[in-house]
Design an enzyme around this catalytic site. Structure first.
Site, PDB file in Angstrom:
ATOM      1  N   ALA A  84       0.848  -1.200   0.000  1.00 37.92           N
ATOM      2  CA  ALA A  84       0.000   0.000   0.000  1.00 37.92           C
ATOM      3  C   ALA A  84       0.877   1.241   0.000  1.00 37.92           C
ATOM      4  N   ALA A  85       0.596   2.145  -0.923  1.00 41.58           N
ATOM      5  CA  ALA A  85       1.393   3.369  -1.017  1.00 41.58           C
ATOM      6  C   ALA A  85       0.720   4.345  -1.951  1.00 41.58           C
ATOM      7  N   THR A 132      11.056   0.532  -4.123  1.00 43.03           N
ATOM      8  CA  THR A 132      11.353   0.929  -5.495  1.00 43.03           C
ATOM      9  C   THR A 132      12.836   1.226  -5.683  1.00 43.03           C
ATOM     10  N   ASP A 133      13.285   1.160  -6.934  1.00 46.28           N
ATOM     11  CA  ASP A 133      14.676   1.551  -7.225  1.00 46.28           C
ATOM     12  C   ASP A 133      14.857   3.073  -7.155  1.00 46.28           C
ATOM     13  N   GLU A 134      13.724   3.825  -7.089  1.00 46.21           N
ATOM     14  CA  GLU A 134      13.833   5.288  -7.112  1.00 46.21           C
ATOM     15  C   GLU A 134      14.491   5.839  -5.847  1.00 46.21           C
ATOM     16  N   TYR A 157       7.945  11.442  -3.668  1.00 45.24           N
ATOM     17  CA  TYR A 157       7.606  10.008  -3.676  1.00 45.24           C
ATOM     18  C   TYR A 157       8.810   9.170  -3.248  1.00 45.24           C
ATOM     19  N   LYS A 161       9.469   6.828   0.117  1.00 43.13           N
ATOM     20  CA  LYS A 161       9.774   5.386   0.056  1.00 43.13           C
ATOM     21  C   LYS A 161      11.117   5.104   0.726  1.00 43.13           C
ATOM     22  N   LYS A 196       0.308   6.537 -15.336  1.00 44.66           N
ATOM     23  CA  LYS A 196       1.711   6.203 -15.581  1.00 44.66           C
ATOM     24  C   LYS A 196       1.946   6.108 -17.089  1.00 44.66           C
ATOM     25  N   LEU A 197       3.229   6.251 -17.490  1.00 40.96           N
ATOM     26  CA  LEU A 197       3.542   6.450 -18.907  1.00 40.96           C
ATOM     27  C   LEU A 197       2.895   5.436 -19.874  1.00 40.96           C
ATOM     28  N   ARG A 221      14.292   4.432 -18.183  1.00 41.35           N
ATOM     29  CA  ARG A 221      13.754   3.588 -17.115  1.00 41.35           C
ATOM     30  C   ARG A 221      14.017   2.129 -17.468  1.00 41.35           C
ATOM     31  N   PRO A 289       9.604  18.528 -12.754  1.00 42.84           N
ATOM     32  CA  PRO A 289      10.672  19.085 -11.908  1.00 42.84           C
ATOM     33  C   PRO A 289      11.419  17.963 -11.179  1.00 42.84           C
ATOM     34  N   HIS A 291      13.351  15.729 -12.344  1.00 43.05           N
ATOM     35  CA  HIS A 291      13.228  14.482 -13.111  1.00 43.05           C
ATOM     36  C   HIS A 291      14.538  13.678 -13.089  1.00 43.05           C
ATOM     37  N   TYR A 348      -1.927  18.088 -17.439  1.00 47.77           N
ATOM     38  CA  TYR A 348      -1.507  18.267 -18.838  1.00 47.77           C
ATOM     39  C   TYR A 348      -2.165  19.477 -19.489  1.00 47.77           C
TER      40      TYR A 348
HETATM   41  P1  NAD Z   1      -0.885   1.658  -6.963  1.00 45.89           P
HETATM   42  O1  NAD Z   1      -0.926   3.148  -6.761  1.00 45.89           O
HETATM   43  O2  NAD Z   1      -1.415   1.072  -8.204  1.00 45.89           O
HETATM   44  O3  NAD Z   1      -1.659   0.950  -5.762  1.00 45.89           O
HETATM   45  C1  NAD Z   1      -1.529   1.347  -4.434  1.00 45.89           C
HETATM   46  C2  NAD Z   1      -2.621   0.665  -3.616  1.00 45.89           C
HETATM   47  O4  NAD Z   1      -2.456   1.073  -2.254  1.00 45.89           O
HETATM   48  C3  NAD Z   1      -4.041   1.039  -4.035  1.00 45.89           C
HETATM   49  O5  NAD Z   1      -4.855  -0.104  -4.075  1.00 45.89           O
HETATM   50  C4  NAD Z   1      -4.496   1.988  -2.943  1.00 45.89           C
HETATM   51  O6  NAD Z   1      -5.896   1.959  -2.718  1.00 45.89           O
HETATM   52  C5  NAD Z   1      -3.726   1.474  -1.738  1.00 45.89           C
HETATM   53  N1  NAD Z   1      -3.508   2.519  -0.733  1.00 45.89           N
HETATM   54  C6  NAD Z   1      -3.026   3.783  -0.943  1.00 45.89           C
HETATM   55  N2  NAD Z   1      -2.999   4.458   0.215  1.00 45.89           N
HETATM   56  C7  NAD Z   1      -3.463   3.609   1.172  1.00 45.89           C
HETATM   57  C8  NAD Z   1      -3.661   3.734   2.572  1.00 45.89           C
HETATM   58  N3  NAD Z   1      -3.400   4.865   3.208  1.00 45.89           N
HETATM   59  N4  NAD Z   1      -4.113   2.665   3.250  1.00 45.89           N
HETATM   60  C9  NAD Z   1      -4.383   1.497   2.602  1.00 45.89           C
HETATM   61  N5  NAD Z   1      -4.238   1.339   1.273  1.00 45.89           N
HETATM   62  C10 NAD Z   1      -3.785   2.384   0.576  1.00 45.89           C
HETATM   63  O7  NAD Z   1       0.635   1.280  -6.713  1.00 45.89           O
HETATM   64  P2  NAD Z   1       1.519   0.152  -7.416  1.00 45.89           P
HETATM   65  O8  NAD Z   1       2.111   0.696  -8.645  1.00 45.89           O
HETATM   66  O9  NAD Z   1       0.750  -1.117  -7.462  1.00 45.89           O
HETATM   67  O10 NAD Z   1       2.698   0.017  -6.347  1.00 45.89           O
HETATM   68  C11 NAD Z   1       2.579  -0.870  -5.232  1.00 45.89           C
HETATM   69  C12 NAD Z   1       3.850  -0.793  -4.400  1.00 45.89           C
HETATM   70  O11 NAD Z   1       4.980  -1.153  -5.197  1.00 45.89           O
HETATM   71  C13 NAD Z   1       4.138   0.605  -3.858  1.00 45.89           C
HETATM   72  O12 NAD Z   1       4.629   0.470  -2.554  1.00 45.89           O
HETATM   73  C14 NAD Z   1       5.185   1.154  -4.781  1.00 45.89           C
HETATM   74  O13 NAD Z   1       6.026   2.079  -4.124  1.00 45.89           O
HETATM   75  C15 NAD Z   1       5.950  -0.121  -5.147  1.00 45.89           C
HETATM   76  N6  NAD Z   1       6.617  -0.111  -6.474  1.00 45.89           N
HETATM   77  C16 NAD Z   1       5.913   0.284  -7.584  1.00 45.89           C
HETATM   78  C17 NAD Z   1       6.551   0.240  -8.832  1.00 45.89           C
HETATM   79  C18 NAD Z   1       5.806   0.609 -10.093  1.00 45.89           C
HETATM   80  O14 NAD Z   1       6.427   0.670 -11.172  1.00 45.89           O
HETATM   81  N7  NAD Z   1       4.498   0.842 -10.057  1.00 45.89           N
HETATM   82  C19 NAD Z   1       7.879  -0.179  -8.928  1.00 45.89           C
HETATM   83  C20 NAD Z   1       8.561  -0.553  -7.763  1.00 45.89           C
HETATM   84  C21 NAD Z   1       7.909  -0.523  -6.541  1.00 45.89           C
HETATM   85  P1  TYD Z   2       6.082   7.085 -14.743  1.00 45.67           P
HETATM   86  O1  TYD Z   2       5.334   6.041 -15.481  1.00 45.67           O
HETATM   87  O2  TYD Z   2       5.336   8.184 -14.072  1.00 45.67           O
HETATM   88  O3  TYD Z   2       7.033   6.323 -13.704  1.00 45.67           O
HETATM   89  P2  TYD Z   2       8.262   6.919 -12.800  1.00 45.67           P
HETATM   90  O4  TYD Z   2       8.196   8.388 -12.774  1.00 45.67           O
HETATM   91  O5  TYD Z   2       7.977   6.312 -11.483  1.00 45.67           O
HETATM   92  O6  TYD Z   2       9.513   6.393 -13.455  1.00 45.67           O
HETATM   93  O7  TYD Z   2       7.102   7.753 -15.756  1.00 45.67           O
HETATM   94  C1  TYD Z   2       8.036   6.977 -16.499  1.00 45.67           C
HETATM   95  C2  TYD Z   2       8.886   7.925 -17.314  1.00 45.67           C
HETATM   96  O8  TYD Z   2       8.047   8.557 -18.293  1.00 45.67           O
HETATM   97  C3  TYD Z   2       9.490   9.070 -16.486  1.00 45.67           C
HETATM   98  O9  TYD Z   2      10.775   9.402 -17.016  1.00 45.67           O
HETATM   99  C4  TYD Z   2       8.522  10.227 -16.727  1.00 45.67           C
HETATM  100  C5  TYD Z   2       8.034   9.980 -18.143  1.00 45.67           C
HETATM  101  N1  TYD Z   2       6.667  10.444 -18.442  1.00 45.67           N
HETATM  102  C6  TYD Z   2       6.438  11.215 -19.581  1.00 45.67           C
HETATM  103  O10 TYD Z   2       7.365  11.542 -20.352  1.00 45.67           O
HETATM  104  N2  TYD Z   2       5.160  11.623 -19.833  1.00 45.67           N
HETATM  105  C7  TYD Z   2       4.119  11.310 -19.007  1.00 45.67           C
HETATM  106  O11 TYD Z   2       2.963  11.745 -19.289  1.00 45.67           O
HETATM  107  C8  TYD Z   2       4.358  10.495 -17.864  1.00 45.67           C
HETATM  108  C9  TYD Z   2       3.250  10.122 -16.927  1.00 45.67           C
HETATM  109  C10 TYD Z   2       5.659  10.084 -17.621  1.00 45.67           C
END
Ligand code: NAD
Ligand code: TYD
Length: 349
Positions: A84-85, A132-134, A157, A161, A196-197, A221, A289, A291, A348
């Site tokens: 959850a995040a 995350t790797d971020e 973010y 994390k 997300k992208l 990425r 910003p 980035h 946007y």
């Molecule tokens: P997501 O935003 O799709 O889902 C997050 C979930 O957490 C949702 O179901 C939301 O309802 C729940 N949530 C948010 N706030 C909450 C709260 N206060 N209490 C209970 N539930 C809550 O996220 P995701 O992309 O599935 O990422 C999941 C995890 O993996 C995160 O911790 C994220 O940091 C990590 N992660 C994501 C990526 C990625 O590329 N998406 C990569 C590496 C790690």
């Molecule tokens: P994103 O999917 O938001 O993941 P993260 O920021 O966690 O890596 O973005 C992936 C890459 O794409 C990042 O370099 C930002 C870029 N991006 C765009 O160029 N346009 C967009 O509309 C979005 C959402 C992301």
């Protein structure tokens, strides 16, 4: 007696794949999915498994310490997999505090509840923190993030994390809480929320809207198919060493602009549109910003220690992802109606 595993954020993108993996693979586990159902949480993601007897959904907010403590008392989980995040960098730029509340305070609430619930006996218990790797910040043109890379987050973010990772480690070092951490690269796949992208571009190609590329599009990425992340979590949860972290990735770097062009190519092909037509939608827009230039994971440790390998190439994973979105346009319509429109207009404009 069945082992009880509490998965947080199980209605989100990655969480729903982890819940499905565990519920369908482990009949001897009872999976409790705890989720607040924010804009990113969607129980439709789990409609295929929601009636299975070893699955329970609990609506709760991890920032509510008392409710979390009560849930631990009621279910007495043996393991926690914490996903959850608040997960979107752009949203963390507009509202950093929400990220502190859920990602930092929420994680500490879970650690406290686990500690209290397990305090007499850590045998067979595990707290798996999904990160995350971020947290490592940005790379230049060369090099890879290893588990030894110093934390250097730049966005609210990634700072939240990183902070949560530090708390998880601190609870291991101070209280001997049995923890593992995974730091994964960017995921993509079915059920990805279209802020997300990749899913944003899939949605915009389908609706003939501009494909917004931040800055010069050279940002890089490292992409992993979400089901391969779920498999890595399964492996580390069961076989990882307490107190250790594991980087998860597939050695799969793409510059944003090349990735979007590949997506356009596959979409034109699948939609029967003339080659090159979706690329015309590419539009360069104002940069994000702070980035980060480049993320790239060195996944040697998880590969050598646990035998982990992704199951699909990027081209295959992307094709499966596009097919899923084409076959689930109602899902996309449902999540892009309502609040998403306001978010999109603001982000946007
Ligand atoms: P997501 O935003 O799709 O889902 C997050 C979930 O957490 C949702 O179901 C939301 O309802 C729940 N949530 C948010 N706030 C909450 C709260 N206060 N209490 C209970 N539930 C809550 O996220 P995701 O992309 O599935 O990422 C999941 C995890 O993996 C995160 O911790 C994220 O940091 C990590 N992660 C994501 C990526 C990625 O590329 N998406 C990569 C590496 C790690
Ligand atoms: P994103 O999917 O938001 O993941 P993260 O920021 O966690 O890596 O973005 C992936 C890459 O794409 C990042 O370099 C930002 C870029 N991006 C765009 O160029 N346009 C967009 O509309 C979005 C959402 C992301």
């Amino acid at each position: 007696m069945k082992k009880k595993i509490l998965i947080t954020g199980g209605a989100g993108f990655i969480g729903s794949h982890v819940v499905r993996e565990f519920v369908t693979k482990y009949n001897n586990y009872h999976i409790i999915n705890l989720d607040a159902l924010t804009y990113a949480g969607n129980l439709e993601n789990l409609s295929d498994i929601q009636d299975l007897p070893n699955y329970t959904f609990v609506k709760a907010d991890i920032t509510d310490a008392a409710h979390i403590a009560a849930i631990f008392k009621e279910y007495q989980p043996d393991g926690v997999i914490h996903l959850a995040a608040e997960s979107h960098v752009d949203r963390s730029i507009t509202d950093p505090t929400a990220f502190v509340m859920t990602n930092v305070i929420g994680t500490v609430n879970l650690l406290n509840a686990a500690r209290e619930s397990w305090k007499d006996n850590y045998e067979g218990k595990r707290f798996h923190h999904v990160s995350t790797d971020e947290v490592y910040g940005t790379l230049g043109e060369t090099g890879l993030f290893t588990e030894q890379t110093a934390y250097d987050p730049h966005s609210p973010y990634s700072a939240s994390k990183a902070s949560s990772d530090h708390f998880v480690r601190a609870y291991h070092d101070t209280f001997a809480l049995p923890v593992v951490i995974t730091n994964c690269s960017n995921n993509y796949g079915p059920n990805h929320f279209p802020e997300k992208l990749i899913p944003l571009c899939i949605h915009n190609i389908l609706t003939n809207k501009p494909l917004p590329i931040y800055g010069d599009g050279k940002y890089t990425r490292d992409w992993l198919f979400v089901k391969d992340h779920a498999k890595a979590i399964d492996l580390v949860f069961h076989k990882g060493n307490n107190g250790e972290s594991y980087n998860v990735g597939g050695f799969n770097e793409w510059q944003n602009i090349d990735l979007v062009k590949e997506l356009c190519r596959q979409m034109d092909d699948k939609l029967g549109r003339p080659a090159g037509s979706s690329e015309q939608l590419i539009t360069y827009v104002k940069d994000r910003p702070g980035h980060d230039l480049r993320y790239a994971i060195d996944a040697t440790k998880i590969n050598q220690a646990l035998g982990y390998k992704p199951s699909v190439t990027f081209e295959e994973g992307l094709s499966l992802t596009i097919d899923w979105f084409l076959n689930n346009q109602q899902w996309l319509d449902n999540v892009t109606s309502g609040d998403y429109k306001n978010y999109y207009a603001k982000q946007y404009q």
